[in-house]
Design a protein around this motif. Structure first.
Motif, short mmCIF file in Angstrom:
data_model
loop_
_atom_site.label_atom_id
_atom_site.label_comp_id
_atom_site.label_asym_id
_atom_site.label_seq_id
_atom_site.Cartn_x
_atom_site.Cartn_y
_atom_site.Cartn_z
N GLU B 277 28.24 102.69 59.12
CA GLU B 277 27.19 102.26 60.04
C GLU B 277 25.81 102.75 59.60
OE1 GLU B 277 29.93 104.15 62.33
OE2 GLU B 277 29.69 102.90 64.11
N PRO B 279 22.73 104.51 60.84
CA PRO B 279 22.69 105.41 62.00
C PRO B 279 21.84 104.85 63.14
CG PRO B 279 21.38 106.30 60.20
CD PRO B 279 22.09 105.10 59.66
N TYR B 281 18.95 104.61 65.65
CA TYR B 281 17.54 104.97 65.45
C TYR B 281 17.18 105.06 63.97
CZ TYR B 281 18.10 106.47 70.34
OH TYR B 281 18.39 106.53 71.68
N LEU B 284 18.24 101.11 57.01
CA LEU B 284 18.66 101.07 55.62
C LEU B 284 17.59 100.34 54.83
CD1 LEU B 284 20.86 101.31 53.34
CD2 LEU B 284 21.69 99.08 54.12
N ARG B 294 18.37 102.61 47.25
CA ARG B 294 18.84 102.50 48.63
C ARG B 294 18.66 103.83 49.31
NH1 ARG B 294 23.46 98.82 46.75
NH2 ARG B 294 24.16 100.62 45.58
N ARG B 295 18.18 103.81 50.52
CA ARG B 295 18.10 105.06 51.29
C ARG B 295 18.14 104.75 52.78
NH1 ARG B 295 14.28 102.14 48.83
NH2 ARG B 295 12.17 102.38 49.60
N ILE B 296 18.50 105.79 53.54
CA ILE B 296 18.49 105.73 55.00
C ILE B 296 17.26 106.48 55.49
CG2 ILE B 296 19.65 106.54 57.10
CD1 ILE B 296 21.21 104.30 55.89
N MET B 298 15.06 107.48 59.16
CA MET B 298 15.05 107.42 60.61
C MET B 298 13.74 106.79 61.09
SD MET B 298 18.02 108.45 61.04
CE MET B 298 18.19 108.55 62.82
N ILE B 299 13.81 106.08 62.19
CA ILE B 299 12.63 105.37 62.72
C ILE B 299 11.85 106.33 63.61
CG2 ILE B 299 11.89 103.49 64.22
CD1 ILE B 299 14.37 101.94 63.13
#
Lengths: 301, 301
Positions: B277, B279, B281, B284, B294-296, B298-299
């Motif tokens: 998934e 995460p 909030y 991707l 590619r990185r995750i 947070m908003i």
């Protein structure tokens, strides 16, 4: 024939002698040949396995169809026990490179006894909840920087009325079968909370939180978000079951109305909540495992 | 509520993404696994293929037909290979309140810009916010708009927050524009006293960079039942690999370090073992290439 199963159960140290004997009567022998799988990830679960001979390699699949070894277990170890709490699908492959044999406790029969309030089945479920809680604790500790326990209890600051609780929760899965007596018992056993974003909830001793409105979030010390719980969710269950804090902080993520339970209510309401808690623990464990898989996949990519 | 997917990677037959897998996007018209709603209000896609004229611009297809019955879509899917794709299945409340027309179908594209947007979710009480959002949309973008839905405004706001709608874009630039858009909406919600849970899962792409968000304003804050699409945090999943196809009896990505990224509201297979998934909030971010970045993130809004 069930003597071996009784011994295997006794070795786990989960149940009293009489409970071991009662549960062992349900055990069936199983054996798999070298190189075979006992089960595969995503298989519908069929029960708990007790390994008597041989070894089992547990692996999980990752994005890109990779495999990571999660554990190796041998004689005396339980396998696939989480399914007794949620009845869901397998979350990993269990392979027996050299073959293995032991005992299987059928999911349907154990759950049937638990539904009927059988003490041995309920004790087994409680023991497995403790196992899942311990496993979650270890996984959280491995995922992110630890957080020091918050020694302060979280003070209740809102009234808790059965009708209000029922109005908030009655449509959510698990709560939809609650009776007026359950709502009364829940309101009597818990305390009411209304907190703004940022409030820390992981006080000592750990409470079981029920989210009525808004959301809460588990966060590691380095800010890694572990879990988010919204309305109808049970939060903090692993710490509550283990009686020790998680190595993470539980924060209010969106202004929230909550119930804090210091202990499960007595009687039927407590049993209903215990079943919901078991399923919630497994669900959280699966989510944490996916967080681990995501971190691994992003690191590899 | 809707379903959607985004893909960047080695060319793949459209059929393999939207038709063939057991939980393919078309099957989610009536049988989504993670959403208790029908998605009957049309289908749209933006596809990139280096053999197309003006290859930096997507080939688009929008139809208000019920997607699972759309023979034209199936015929197209059986012939067209894509290296990038944003596809969207529209679901709306079944009470007649929504307008069903081509202009309201996702993914949205304006001004000859390659940047398209698909949205899964809804902005609660959007009608009260619309007038306050107009000043945040650049005149050229506003002039080109053909729809007045919440999703159309999200696209217009994102386009108004990039330096040049003609591109090219990086995932970071797209993400900054999304973050600015969400911050604007957050302010307008506050100004209007709107606190109801509103999901803004997005897939935004120009065919080279892709950003997939999983975000909800005021998650868990509901005023009344029933909740559109349920009370869980709206899902957004992804998987990565060298290539996507039918391997070893299942549809999946293979090759964990590969150039391909597939993101979707829910896994395209009932077996979710190789999916993880985005995460809550979080977002991707993907910049394509032989070695994709590619990185995750947070908003922060």
């Amino acid at each position: 024939m069930t003597h071996g199963a009784e011994q295997a159960l006794a070795q786990l140290g989960w149940l009293a002698t009489a409970e071991c004997a009662a549960v062992a009567r349900l055990a069936q022998p199983f054996a798999v040949p070298p190189g075979a799988a006992i089960f595969r990830q995503h298989d519908q679960a069929d029960g708990l396995y007790l390994i008597e001979r041989g070894a089992v390699v547990i692996t999980g699949r990752t994005p890109g169809d990779g495999h990571v070894e999660l554990a190796r277990i041998g004689p005396g170890a339980p396998l696939g026990e989480f399914c007794l709490l949620d009845g869901g699908r397998r979350s990993a492959d269990a392979l027996a490179p050299e073959g293995c044999a032991g005992w299987r406790l059928d999911l349907g029969r154990i759950n049937g006894l638990a539904e009927a309030g059988d003490p041995a089945a309920l004790a087994l479920a409680a023991a497995i909840r403790a196992q899942v809680a311990a496993r979650s604790h270890d996984l959280v500790a491995a995922l992110g920087a630890p957080v020091a326990a918050n020694p302060a209890p979280v003070a209740a600051n809102a009234a808790l009325v059965a009708d209000f609780v029922a109005a908030r929760l009655h449509t959510f899965p698990g709560f939809d079968g609650f009776t007026p007596a359950d709502w009364q018992a829940l309101a009597a056993a818990g305390s009411g909370h209304h907190h703004a974003r940022g409030q820390r909830l992981d006080g000592t001793p750990p409470a079981l939180w029920i989210v009525l409105r808004g959301a809460v979030q588990w966060q590691a010390g380095d800010g890694l978000q572990l879990l988010v719980h919204g309305p109808g969710a049970l939060a903090g269950g692993a710490a509550f079951v283990a009686g020790r804090p998680w190595p993470a902080r539980l924060l209010v993520r969106e202004d929230a109305e909550l119930i804090a339970l210091p202990a499960l209510p007595d009687g039927a309401t407590g049993q209903r909540l215990a079943r919901m808690l078991g399923a919630a623990l497994v669900r959280d464990q699966r989510r944490l495992a996916r967080v681990r898989a995501r971190l691994a996949a992003m690191a590899a990519a | 509520m809707c379903r959607m997917l985004g893909y960047i990677g080695a060319p793949v037959l459209l059929d393999h993404l939207v038709v063939r897998p057991d939980n393919a996007l078309l099957n989610q018209t009536t049988d989504a696994q993670l959403l208790a709603m029908l998605n009957l209000a049309g289908f749209g896609l933006a596809a990139w293929n280096d053999d197309l004229n003006d290859a930096h611009l997507p080939l688009t297809f929008h139809s208000t037909n019920v997607a699972v019955f759309d023979a034209n879509l199936r015929a197209l899917a059986a012939r067209l290979k894509v290296r990038s794709l944003v596809a969207h299945l529209r679901g709306v409340p079944l009470d007649g309140s929504a307008t069903i027309n081509q202009q309201s179908l996702h993914p949205f594209q304006l001004l000859g810009s390659p940047l398209v947007l698909a949205h899964n979710g809804d902005l609660a009480e959007f009608g009260r916010m619309r007038a306050a959002l107009w000043p945040h949309i650049k005149p050229d973008v506003a002039k080109a708009m053909t729809a007045l839905t919440d999703s159309a405004f999200l696209h217009a706001l994102v386009l108004s927050n990039v330096d040049d709608p003609a591109g090219p874009f990086t995932a970071d630039a797209i993400f900054r524009a999304i973050n600015a858009t969400l911050a604007t909406i957050r302010r307008v919600r506050a100004d209007h006293g709107i606190t109801r849970s509103s999901s803004v899962n997005l897939v935004v792409s120009d065919g080279r960079a892709l950003v997939a968000t999983r975000f909800t304003f005021d998650f868990g804050r509901f005023e009344k039942l029933p909740f559109q699409g349920g009370i869980e945090f709206l899902s957004q999943w992804f998987t990565i690999g060298d290539s996507y196809g039918f391997n070893d009896g299942e549809w999946k990505m293979t090759g964990g370090r590969g150039a391909g990224t597939l993101v979707a509201s829910e896994p395209l297979t009932r077996d979710v073992s190789t999916w993880v998934e985005v995460p809550e909030y979080g977002a991707l971010l993907v910049d394509s290439g032989e070695v994709p970045r590619r990185r995750i993130t947070m908003i922060d809004c």
